[in-house]
Design a protein around this motif. Structure first.
Motif, PDB file in Angstrom:
ATOM      1  N   ASN A 142      -6.770  17.323 -26.589  1.00 48.05           N
ATOM      2  CA  ASN A 142      -7.820  16.451 -26.058  1.00 48.05           C
ATOM      3  C   ASN A 142      -8.598  15.751 -27.170  1.00 48.05           C
ATOM      4  O   ASN A 142      -8.965  14.579 -27.038  1.00 48.05           O
ATOM      5  N   GLY A 226     -16.466  16.765 -11.266  1.00 47.79           N
ATOM      6  CA  GLY A 226     -15.993  16.079 -12.465  1.00 47.79           C
ATOM      7  C   GLY A 226     -16.802  14.839 -12.776  1.00 47.79           C
ATOM      8  O   GLY A 226     -17.106  14.559 -13.944  1.00 47.79           O
ATOM      9  N   ASP A 297      -1.689  21.534 -13.439  1.00 49.91           N
ATOM     10  CA  ASP A 297      -2.256  21.381 -12.101  1.00 49.91           C
ATOM     11  C   ASP A 297      -1.100  21.177 -11.132  1.00 49.91           C
ATOM     12  O   ASP A 297       0.065  21.119 -11.529  1.00 49.91           O
ATOM     13  N   TYR A 330      -8.095  10.119 -16.959  1.00 52.22           N
ATOM     14  CA  TYR A 330      -8.516  11.014 -15.877  1.00 52.22           C
ATOM     15  C   TYR A 330      -7.359  11.360 -14.942  1.00 52.22           C
ATOM     16  O   TYR A 330      -7.571  11.824 -13.828  1.00 52.22           O
ATOM     17  N   ASN A 335      -4.983  15.678 -17.717  1.00 53.53           N
ATOM     18  CA  ASN A 335      -5.486  16.996 -17.343  1.00 53.53           C
ATOM     19  C   ASN A 335      -4.728  18.097 -18.075  1.00 53.53           C
ATOM     20  O   ASN A 335      -5.264  19.168 -18.357  1.00 53.53           O
ATOM     21  N   ARG A 338      -6.539  18.773 -21.130  1.00 56.02           N
ATOM     22  CA  ARG A 338      -7.998  18.890 -21.002  1.00 56.02           C
ATOM     23  C   ARG A 338      -8.470  20.069 -20.147  1.00 56.02           C
ATOM     24  O   ARG A 338      -9.555  20.576 -20.328  1.00 56.02           O
ATOM     25  N   THR A 339      -7.666  20.505 -19.195  1.00 57.84           N
ATOM     26  CA  THR A 339      -8.154  21.439 -18.187  1.00 57.84           C
ATOM     27  C   THR A 339      -8.512  22.816 -18.748  1.00 57.84           C
ATOM     28  O   THR A 339      -7.901  23.288 -19.704  1.00 57.84           O
ATOM     29  N   LYS A 340      -9.511  23.418 -18.137  1.00 57.48           N
ATOM     30  CA  LYS A 340      -9.813  24.837 -18.341  1.00 57.48           C
ATOM     31  C   LYS A 340      -9.869  25.543 -16.992  1.00 57.48           C
ATOM     32  O   LYS A 340     -10.472  26.591 -16.850  1.00 57.48           O
ATOM     33  N   TYR A 341      -9.224  24.925 -15.999  1.00 55.17           N
ATOM     34  CA  TYR A 341      -9.189  25.439 -14.635  1.00 55.17           C
ATOM     35  C   TYR A 341     -10.596  25.585 -14.042  1.00 55.17           C
ATOM     36  O   TYR A 341     -10.893  26.535 -13.335  1.00 55.17           O
ATOM     37  N   ARG A 342     -11.427  24.598 -14.353  1.00 57.65           N
ATOM     38  CA  ARG A 342     -12.784  24.556 -13.793  1.00 57.65           C
ATOM     39  C   ARG A 342     -12.776  23.745 -12.510  1.00 57.65           C
ATOM     40  O   ARG A 342     -11.814  23.038 -12.196  1.00 57.65           O
ATOM     41  N   ASP A 345     -11.967  20.185 -12.968  1.00 56.84           N
ATOM     42  CA  ASP A 345     -10.608  19.824 -13.347  1.00 56.84           C
ATOM     43  C   ASP A 345      -9.716  19.700 -12.112  1.00 56.84           C
ATOM     44  O   ASP A 345     -10.012  20.270 -11.055  1.00 56.84           O
TER      45      ASP A 345
END
Length: 454
Positions: A142, A226, A297, A330, A335, A338-342, A345
Motif C-alpha cells: 500500500n 470506509g 476479499d 478503492y 484492497n 490494503r485490507t486488514k479485514y476491518r 475494508d
C-alpha cells in the motif's frame, strides 16, 4: 527441546548480524488455553479432510516484507536467511548470492518505501538482486502504490476522485522527497521553473469542496465506514502534511520539485527506478501458498477461482494504466494490498474463503500487519494466514521501543516447513509440513477465526 536452526547458515564474517539472531529453534508456540485459540493436533484431523493436501513451492521461498526504506535491515535479512553475502563487511550494495540464494526464490512482500532512513538505497539493493539474476518476486504494498497514485494524480487533471491522493501519502513519504531533493536537486537550479509557494499548495492539496463532494463520489464504491474513515484521515493529513514537510526542512516548492523529479525517476521510460512498478505483482501463487501484501476479499477470491493469479496480476497492471485513479485505488484489486479485514475494508466471507480453497490456495503469506515479536500464524475467516511483517525499519523500531534495525525472514520449504526468523524472538519458530497441514485442516473444517500464539 531446542535444536540448531535448520538450513540457515550466514557466512561467519557477518558477526554483527549473527550476534543478533537466535541460535536455536523450537516448534511454533501454541496457546491451547482458550477455545478460540485452539488448533487441531495432526492426529485430530478428520479423515475426510486428508484429501486436501498442501502443495509446497517448487523452490524454497524466502519471504521478506515491509522493509520500509531500510536498506541495512533488508540486506541483513537476506544474509540472515542464508541467501546472500556481502563481499565487504558493512557496505550496502555489495551483495552476492550464496548457493542457497541461487536455489531459492526471494519474495519481497511489499512496502519497500516510506518511513526511512534510505528509500533510494533500498530500491538499489532490490535492483541489485535482479542484476545478480536472483529469482525475485516483488509484490505491491500500500505504501508503494500510494506513491504511484500521488505522482499520477499530480500529473493529471484534478477531479473529486484523485485530488486528495497526493496529500493522502502523508508524513511517511516526506523522507523520500527529502532524499530525492538532496541527491538530485540540491546542487541544481531546481527552482527555475517551480511556481510560488501558494501555487504549489493549490496543486498539491485537495480543494475545500472535496470534503463535501467525496462522500457522494465514493458512494457505492466504499462502505459507509470506509467513506467516514477516508474523510477523517484526509482531514488530519490536510492539516499536518505541510508541517511535516517544514519539519524535514522542505518548503512546498521543494516538495513539488521533488515530486516532479520522482515522476521522472519512477514513471519515465529511462528513469532510474522505472523498473519498480513495472516488475511489481499483486499476488504470487506457489503451490498451495498465496503470497501478497495484505489480504483477500470475496471478489478477489472469485477472480482467483475463475481466472487464476496470472489474470489477477494482468488486471492489476491494466488498472494501473487507467485514467480513473479513484476506481483503481478503492477497488477489490487495491484492497488486496490494503485490507486488514476491518469493517471499512471490502469483506471476506465464507463464500470467498470457499472459492479460495477451491482454487487450490490454502495458506496466505502476508505482510502489512505489524508484529513486534516475530511472525505469527493465524486463521482468519477460516483461512490460514502467515503474518510476516516483523518491524524491520529502524524508524518504526525506534517508535516501538526496539533497538537498531530489524533482521528477519520467513522461510518456506517442504523439507523444513515454515521457519520464522526474527531478531526480536529468542528462538526461530519452526512449523513442520505435517503440523501446518493439521492447522490447515482446522481452518478448513471450522471456517472461524483462530490463531497460533507468537
Amino acid at each position: 527441546m531446542l535444536n540448531p536452526i535448520p538450513a540457515i547458515k550466514p557466512h561467519s564474517h557477518h558477526t554483527e548480524i549473527i550476534a543478533r539472531l537466535p541460535t536455536e529453534w523450537a516448534s511454533w508456540p501454541r496457546d491451547k488455553s482458550s477455545v478460540n485459540n485452539h488448533v487441531l493436533n495432526v492426529e485430530e484431523t478428520p479423515s475426510h479432510y486428508t484429501k486436501h493436501k498442501l502443495r509446497w513451492p517448487k523452490y524454497p521461498v524466502v519471504f521478506i516484507s515491509d522493509p520500509h526504506a531500510d536498506a541495512m535491515a533488508f540486506e541483513a535479512s537476506l544474509i540472515a536467511a542464508g541467501v546472500a553475502e556481502r563481499k565487504k563487511k558493512s557496505d550496502l550494495g555489495h551483495l552476492t548470492l550464496t548457493k542457497k540464494g541461487k536455489q531459492s526464490e526471494i519474495i519481497i512482500g511489499g512496502d519497500c518505501l516510506d518511513k526511512g532512513p534510505s528509500n533510494l538505497d533500498l530500491l538499489r539493493s532490490v535492483q541489485q538482486l535482479y542484476r545478480l539474476k536472483a529469482r525475485v518476486t516483488l509484490l505491491a504494498g500500500n505504501h508503494d502504490l500510494r506513491l504511484l497514485m500521488g505522482l499520477l494524480a499530480l500529473a493529471r487533471k484534478k477531479d473529486v476522485g484523485n485530488q486528495h491522493l497526493f496529500v493522502r501519502m502523508g508524513k511517511k513519504v516526506v523522507p523520500l522527497f527529502r532524499e530525492v531533493f538532496d541527491q538530485y536537486l540540491a546542487d541544481t537550479k531546481w527552482d527555475k521553473k517551480i511556481p510560488d509557494e501558494d501555487t504549489c499548495r493549490k496543486r498539491l492539496f485537495p480543494g475545500e469542496a472535496w470534503f463535501k463532494e467525496f462522500p457522494f463520489h465514493a458512494a457505492g464504491f466504499l462502505t459507509a465506514e470506509g467513506i467516514d474513515r477516508e474523510v477523517r484521515k484526509m482531514e488530519s493529513k490536510n492539516q499536518s502534511f505541510e508541517k511535516h514537510c517544514h519539519a524535514s526542512g522542505l518548503s512546498l516548492r521543494q516538495v513539488y520539485a521533488a515530486s516532479l523529479k520522482c515522476q521522472q525517476l519512477f514513471l519515465h521510460k529511462k528513469g532510474e527506478f522505472n523498473w519498480f512498478f513495472r516488475k511489481m505483482e499483486l499476488v504470487a501463487q506457489r503451490g498451495s501458498f498465496l503470497f501478497l501484501h495484505a489480504g483477500l476479499d470475496d471478489n478477489m477470491g472469485q477472480m482467483l477461482l475463475k481466472s487464476g493469479p496470472k489474470y489477477a496480476n494482468k488486471a492489476f497492471h491494466r488498472n494501473l494504466k487507467r485514467r480513473d485513479l479513484f476506481g483503481f485505488y478503492y477497488s477489490s484489486i487495491a484492497n488486496t494490498f490494503r485490507t486488514k479485514y476491518r469493517d471499512a475494508d471490502l469483506p471476506l466471507t465464507h463464500r470467498g474463503v470457499k472459492a479460495i480453497h477451491k482454487s487450490g490456495i490454502h495458506v496466505v503469506v502476508q505482510g502489512h500487519v505489524n508484529r513486534q515479536e516475530g511472525q505469527r500464524i493465524t486463521i482468519k475467516k477460516g483461512l490460514v494466514h502467515v503474518e510476516a511483517d516483523i518491524t524491520l525499519d529502524s524508524h518504526s523500531r525506534k517508535v516501538e521501543g526496539l533497538t537498531d534495525y530489524g533482521i528477519g525472514a520467513t522461510l518456506i520449504d517442504k523439507s523444513t516447513g515454515i521457519v520464522g526468523l526474527s531478531c526480536d524472538y529468542p528462538t526461530a519458530k519452526v512449523m513442520t509440513a505435517k503440523e501446518l497441514e493439521g492447522i490447515y485442516q482446522e481452518g478448513h473444517n471450522e471456517g472461524k477465526n483462530h490463531e497460533v500464539k507468537n
